[in-house]
Write a protein that holds these residues in place. Structure first.
Motif, PDB file in Angstrom:
ATOM      1  N   LYS A   1       0.851  -1.202   0.000  1.00  0.00           N
ATOM      2  CA  LYS A   1       0.000   0.000   0.000  1.00  0.00           C
ATOM      3  C   LYS A   1       0.881   1.244   0.000  1.00  0.00           C
ATOM      4  O   LYS A   1       1.434   1.639   1.019  1.00  0.00           O
ATOM      5  CB  LYS A   1      -0.946  -0.040   1.193  1.00  0.00           C
ATOM      6  CG  LYS A   1      -1.884  -1.244   1.114  1.00  0.00           C
ATOM      7  CD  LYS A   1      -2.936  -1.215   2.187  1.00  0.00           C
ATOM      8  CE  LYS A   1      -3.880  -2.399   2.053  1.00  0.00           C
ATOM      9  NZ  LYS A   1      -4.859  -2.454   3.133  1.00  0.00           N
ATOM     10  N   LEU A   2       1.003   1.838  -1.179  1.00  0.00           N
ATOM     11  CA  LEU A   2       1.962   2.931  -1.358  1.00  0.00           C
ATOM     12  C   LEU A   2       1.621   4.149  -0.518  1.00  0.00           C
ATOM     13  O   LEU A   2       2.507   4.842  -0.037  1.00  0.00           O
ATOM     14  CB  LEU A   2       2.050   3.294  -2.847  1.00  0.00           C
ATOM     15  CG  LEU A   2       2.366   2.136  -3.806  1.00  0.00           C
ATOM     16  CD1 LEU A   2       2.587   2.651  -5.214  1.00  0.00           C
ATOM     17  CD2 LEU A   2       3.587   1.349  -3.350  1.00  0.00           C
ATOM     18  N   ASN A   3       0.317   4.397  -0.315  1.00  0.00           N
ATOM     19  CA  ASN A   3      -0.056   5.577   0.493  1.00  0.00           C
ATOM     20  C   ASN A   3       0.391   5.392   1.945  1.00  0.00           C
ATOM     21  O   ASN A   3       0.821   6.338   2.606  1.00  0.00           O
ATOM     22  CB  ASN A   3      -1.575   5.822   0.421  1.00  0.00           C
ATOM     23  CG  ASN A   3      -2.379   4.599   0.828  1.00  0.00           C
ATOM     24  OD1 ASN A   3      -1.910   3.471   0.714  1.00  0.00           O
ATOM     25  ND2 ASN A   3      -3.588   4.806   1.300  1.00  0.00           N
TER      26      ASN A   3
ATOM     27  N   ALA B   1     -19.250  -2.228  -4.068  1.00  0.00           N
ATOM     28  CA  ALA B   1     -18.449  -1.443  -3.119  1.00  0.00           C
ATOM     29  C   ALA B   1     -19.124  -1.495  -1.755  1.00  0.00           C
ATOM     30  O   ALA B   1     -20.321  -1.743  -1.645  1.00  0.00           O
ATOM     31  CB  ALA B   1     -18.352   0.002  -3.596  1.00  0.00           C
ATOM     32  N   GLY B   2     -18.346  -1.235  -0.728  1.00  0.00           N
ATOM     33  CA  GLY B   2     -18.912  -1.209   0.619  1.00  0.00           C
ATOM     34  C   GLY B   2     -17.799  -1.349   1.626  1.00  0.00           C
ATOM     35  O   GLY B   2     -16.701  -1.802   1.299  1.00  0.00           O
TER      36      GLY B   2
ATOM     37  N   GLU C   1     -12.575  -9.824  -3.719  1.00  0.00           N
ATOM     38  CA  GLU C   1     -11.241  -9.254  -3.414  1.00  0.00           C
ATOM     39  C   GLU C   1     -10.160  -9.926  -4.264  1.00  0.00           C
ATOM     40  O   GLU C   1      -9.209 -10.520  -3.732  1.00  0.00           O
ATOM     41  CB  GLU C   1     -10.905  -9.427  -1.917  1.00  0.00           C
ATOM     42  CG  GLU C   1     -11.872  -8.756  -0.971  1.00  0.00           C
ATOM     43  CD  GLU C   1     -11.745  -7.241  -0.923  1.00  0.00           C
ATOM     44  OE1 GLU C   1     -10.927  -6.698  -1.676  1.00  0.00           O
ATOM     45  OE2 GLU C   1     -12.489  -6.612  -0.148  1.00  0.00           O
ATOM     46  N   PRO C   2     -10.275  -9.861  -5.610  1.00  0.00           N
ATOM     47  CA  PRO C   2      -9.354 -10.626  -6.456  1.00  0.00           C
ATOM     48  C   PRO C   2      -7.904 -10.177  -6.366  1.00  0.00           C
ATOM     49  O   PRO C   2      -7.006 -10.920  -6.749  1.00  0.00           O
ATOM     50  CB  PRO C   2      -9.892 -10.398  -7.873  1.00  0.00           C
ATOM     51  CG  PRO C   2     -10.680  -9.127  -7.790  1.00  0.00           C
ATOM     52  CD  PRO C   2     -11.250  -9.091  -6.404  1.00  0.00           C
ATOM     53  N   THR C   3      -7.640  -8.951  -5.862  1.00  0.00           N
ATOM     54  CA  THR C   3      -6.243  -8.492  -5.805  1.00  0.00           C
ATOM     55  C   THR C   3      -5.776  -8.210  -4.377  1.00  0.00           C
ATOM     56  O   THR C   3      -4.804  -7.503  -4.186  1.00  0.00           O
ATOM     57  CB  THR C   3      -6.043  -7.225  -6.670  1.00  0.00           C
ATOM     58  OG1 THR C   3      -6.811  -6.167  -6.104  1.00  0.00           O
ATOM     59  CG2 THR C   3      -6.461  -7.460  -8.105  1.00  0.00           C
ATOM     60  N   ARG C   4      -6.473  -8.770  -3.374  1.00  0.00           N
ATOM     61  CA  ARG C   4      -6.056  -8.521  -1.987  1.00  0.00           C
ATOM     62  C   ARG C   4      -4.650  -9.071  -1.745  1.00  0.00           C
ATOM     63  O   ARG C   4      -4.328 -10.180  -2.102  1.00  0.00           O
ATOM     64  CB  ARG C   4      -7.034  -9.181  -1.014  1.00  0.00           C
ATOM     65  CG  ARG C   4      -6.485  -9.232   0.423  1.00  0.00           C
ATOM     66  CD  ARG C   4      -7.509  -9.616   1.427  1.00  0.00           C
ATOM     67  NE  ARG C   4      -8.459  -8.552   1.642  1.00  0.00           N
ATOM     68  CZ  ARG C   4      -9.605  -8.695   2.299  1.00  0.00           C
ATOM     69  NH1 ARG C   4      -9.945  -9.861   2.771  1.00  0.00           N
ATOM     70  NH2 ARG C   4     -10.420  -7.669   2.474  1.00  0.00           N
TER      71      ARG C   4
ATOM     72  N   SER D   1     -12.516  -3.914  -1.704  1.00  0.00           N
ATOM     73  CA  SER D   1     -12.461  -2.870  -0.674  1.00  0.00           C
ATOM     74  C   SER D   1     -11.739  -1.634  -1.199  1.00  0.00           C
ATOM     75  O   SER D   1     -11.728  -0.600  -0.547  1.00  0.00           O
ATOM     76  CB  SER D   1     -11.718  -3.383   0.558  1.00  0.00           C
ATOM     77  OG  SER D   1     -12.396  -4.490   1.077  1.00  0.00           O
ATOM     78  N   GLU D   2     -11.075  -1.789  -2.356  1.00  0.00           N
ATOM     79  CA  GLU D   2     -10.314  -0.662  -2.909  1.00  0.00           C
ATOM     80  C   GLU D   2     -11.160   0.085  -3.938  1.00  0.00           C
ATOM     81  O   GLU D   2     -11.382  -0.395  -5.043  1.00  0.00           O
ATOM     82  CB  GLU D   2      -9.028  -1.179  -3.566  1.00  0.00           C
ATOM     83  CG  GLU D   2      -8.063  -1.776  -2.560  1.00  0.00           C
ATOM     84  CD  GLU D   2      -6.725  -2.116  -3.184  1.00  0.00           C
ATOM     85  OE1 GLU D   2      -6.311  -1.403  -4.138  1.00  0.00           O
ATOM     86  OE2 GLU D   2      -6.095  -3.089  -2.734  1.00  0.00           O
ATOM     87  N   MET D   3     -11.618   1.249  -3.547  1.00  0.00           N
ATOM     88  CA  MET D   3     -12.499   2.013  -4.450  1.00  0.00           C
ATOM     89  C   MET D   3     -11.820   2.399  -5.759  1.00  0.00           C
ATOM     90  O   MET D   3     -12.441   2.306  -6.822  1.00  0.00           O
ATOM     91  CB  MET D   3     -13.046   3.239  -3.729  1.00  0.00           C
ATOM     92  CG  MET D   3     -14.121   2.888  -2.729  1.00  0.00           C
ATOM     93  SD  MET D   3     -14.890   4.382  -2.133  1.00  0.00           S
ATOM     94  CE  MET D   3     -14.936   4.034  -0.414  1.00  0.00           C
TER      95      MET D   3
END
Length: 511
Positions: free
Chosen positions: A203-205, A295-296, A433-436, A465-467
């Motif tokens: 998570k770059l942020n 989303a949610g 969540e295919p890229t979790r 979960s990633e908008m």
């Protein structure tokens, strides 16, 4: 001068059968810093930390480790813990049916003459929990607290071992935004108290927020180390993937057809608390060639909805209807759901998605054994051909299709899960969540696979979960909150703010 560095790893090389996981990797960590390690899946980040902590003992790798100015040769995790190096793995190592106190001191018991002093243990547990910001009763069972709190218990467990160098492997991968922020704040607090941390993260942020230095590892090589002032997302991404990802999401021109999947008035109750309604009257649809997002926030009911539709693998008192190609479909068991043309790639690939102790070949074909058998007998060469074809199609990085699934990186495991469902040739794929827990480069590859499937006329339902991800890959987005759909919007008209507003206000559908 080496005095400034608490840790120096020199020319670390580690080889597994058929794969060089690390090649002459160098890492220097300054005392009191938060040092981030970044890289694609399979780049060698976790392997490097396992070398450092003694999970891979001295002699199983080449190179030198200097800690606190002296060379260390750890033969196991207890050796490194004695020196104050504690690692918290991505898969939490807590025992669910033991209390917080019992977990905190497991293998490190507060005992005198072989008898545990429970009063002392509970007092110490309370102190440690306070340090990580938890107010739970130390006698609470681990199974009764959420993932975010479990992560904090793991950190308290590390503090119980007098940690000087704390290593965290993807600590926020399965945490909500709020829990992630609390964890990062805690790491900054520890830093203020003089503790050194190494954090592996995609998570770059988060990295930009807390890291003093960052080392990028790519394909088993240490590429570069940069200081806080030089950290930019673009530079990290370019170093990680060896190419500039101008666009994180591959372009696609959607070719959308008629509705192929529809759920009407779907309601589900909790399996253990039958009076609690988890899914409340949901209706949604997916068209041919369309990528639809859900989303949610965590706990909104997205996974529960997907699992209840796919073979009723979650919930009780399920009511509602499923239609495929306009006709009622029976999805009451997993087998029937697959026969109806549905596939569900779970968010928990390690528990539900893969057989981790079997090889890639068997994992790829397991959902469609009739496709590789004749007269009830599996054609071994046919199975090998199919596995190799999907390994190529989805770009699974492995020594061969005989590599054990549990030894693959997260991104490659996810590609095996996708391959398994692609071989079952579904009309509609539900991707949870295919890229979790997957890095930028592997994410791009998975988005490319999703686009290709949509172009082939499949319907795709993506839970994420990633908008930014939903906005980047979807044609249309449903917003779910507390088991209800509170918004629906075309991705072109959507924004993170609009989605959050729908969640917060519980607005009626904004079609």
């Amino acid at each position: 001068m080496m005095d400034d560095y608490i840790l120096e790893m020199r020319d670390i090389t580690k080889t597994f059968p058929g794969v060089k996981a690390l090649e002459n990797v160098n890492l220097k960590v300054r005392r009191g810093d938060i040092h981030a390690i970044c890289g694609e899946n399979g780049a060698g980040k976790s392997t490097l930390m396992k070398v450092l902590s003694g999970v891979y003992p001295f002699g199983s790798y080449s190179g030198e480790i200097f800690y606190e100015g002296k060379e260390c040769r750890f033969n196991g995790i207890h050796d490194s813990e004695r020196e104050g190096i504690v690692i918290i793995h991505q898969e939490l190592a807590l025992v669910p049916l033991l209390s917080i106190t019992e977990n905190l001191f497991l293998g490190n018991e507060q005992a005198k003459f072989g008898i545990i002093d429970w009063n002392k243990a509970e007092r110490r547990a309370s102190d440690l929990l306070r340090k990580v910001g938890l107010r739970e009763d130390p006698n609470t069972l681990i199974t009764n607290i959420g993932t975010g709190k479990q992560q904090l218990v793991e950190i308290a467990k590390a503090l119980a071992k007098d940690v000087k160098l704390l290593i965290l492997d993807e600590p926020t991968a399965s945490l909500s935004e709020k829990d992630s922020q609390a964890l990062l704040d805690l790491l900054l607090e520890f830093k203020a108290q003089g503790m050194t941390s190494i954090m592996i993260s995609h998570k770059l942020n988060e990295i930009k927020r807390i890291a003093d230095q960052i080392t990028v590892i790519r394909d088993g090589l240490s590429i570069e180390t940069m200081d806080k002032a030089d950290i930019t997302e673009d530079r990290i991404v370019t170093s990680m993937v060896g190419r500039s990802l101008e666009n994180r999401y591959p372009a696609r021109t959607p070719k959308i057809g008629e509705t192929i999947f529809e759920v009407r008035n779907w309601s589900v109750y909790h399996p253990l608390h039958p009076d609690r309604q988890v899914i409340k009257n949901i209706s949604l649809s997916v068209r041919k060639g369309e990528v639809v997002g859900i989303a949610g926030l965590m706990g909104a009911g997205r996974t529960e909805f997907a699992m209840s539709v796919f073979g009723r693998t979650y919930g009780t008192k399920i009511t509602g209807e499923v239609f495929m190609h306009g006709k009622p479909a029976d999805t009451s068991t997993v087998g029937r759901a697959v026969d109806a043309g549905l596939a569900y790639a779970t968010e928990d690939r390690k528990t539900y998605g893969l057989n981790l102790i079997d090889h890639i070949k068997h994992n790829v074909t397991i959902a469609n054994l009739p496709g590789v058998s004749s007269g009830g007998v599996i054609d071994d060469m046919g199975e090998l051909k199919v596995a190799n074809e999907y390994r190529r199609k989805t770009n699974i990085r492995s020594s061969s299709v005989y590599q054990i699934a549990g030894n693959l990186s997260g991104g490659n495991q996810q590609k095996v899960v996708l391959s398994k469902w692609l071989f079952s040739d579904p009309d509609v794929l539900i991707l949870d969540e295919p890229t979790r827990g997957i890095d930028v480069g592997a994410k791009y590859e998975i988005y490319t696979i999703i686009n290709k499937l949509a172009d082939e006329g499949k319907g795709i339902l993506v839970i994420s979960s990633e908008m930014p991800e939903l906005l980047g890959i979807c044609d249309r987005i449903y917003v779910l909150n507390e088991g209800r759909i509170v918004g629906e919007m075309a991705a072109a008209d959507a924004s993170q703010e609009k989605i959050m507003r729908a969640i917060v206000r519980g607005e009626e559908r904004a079609a």
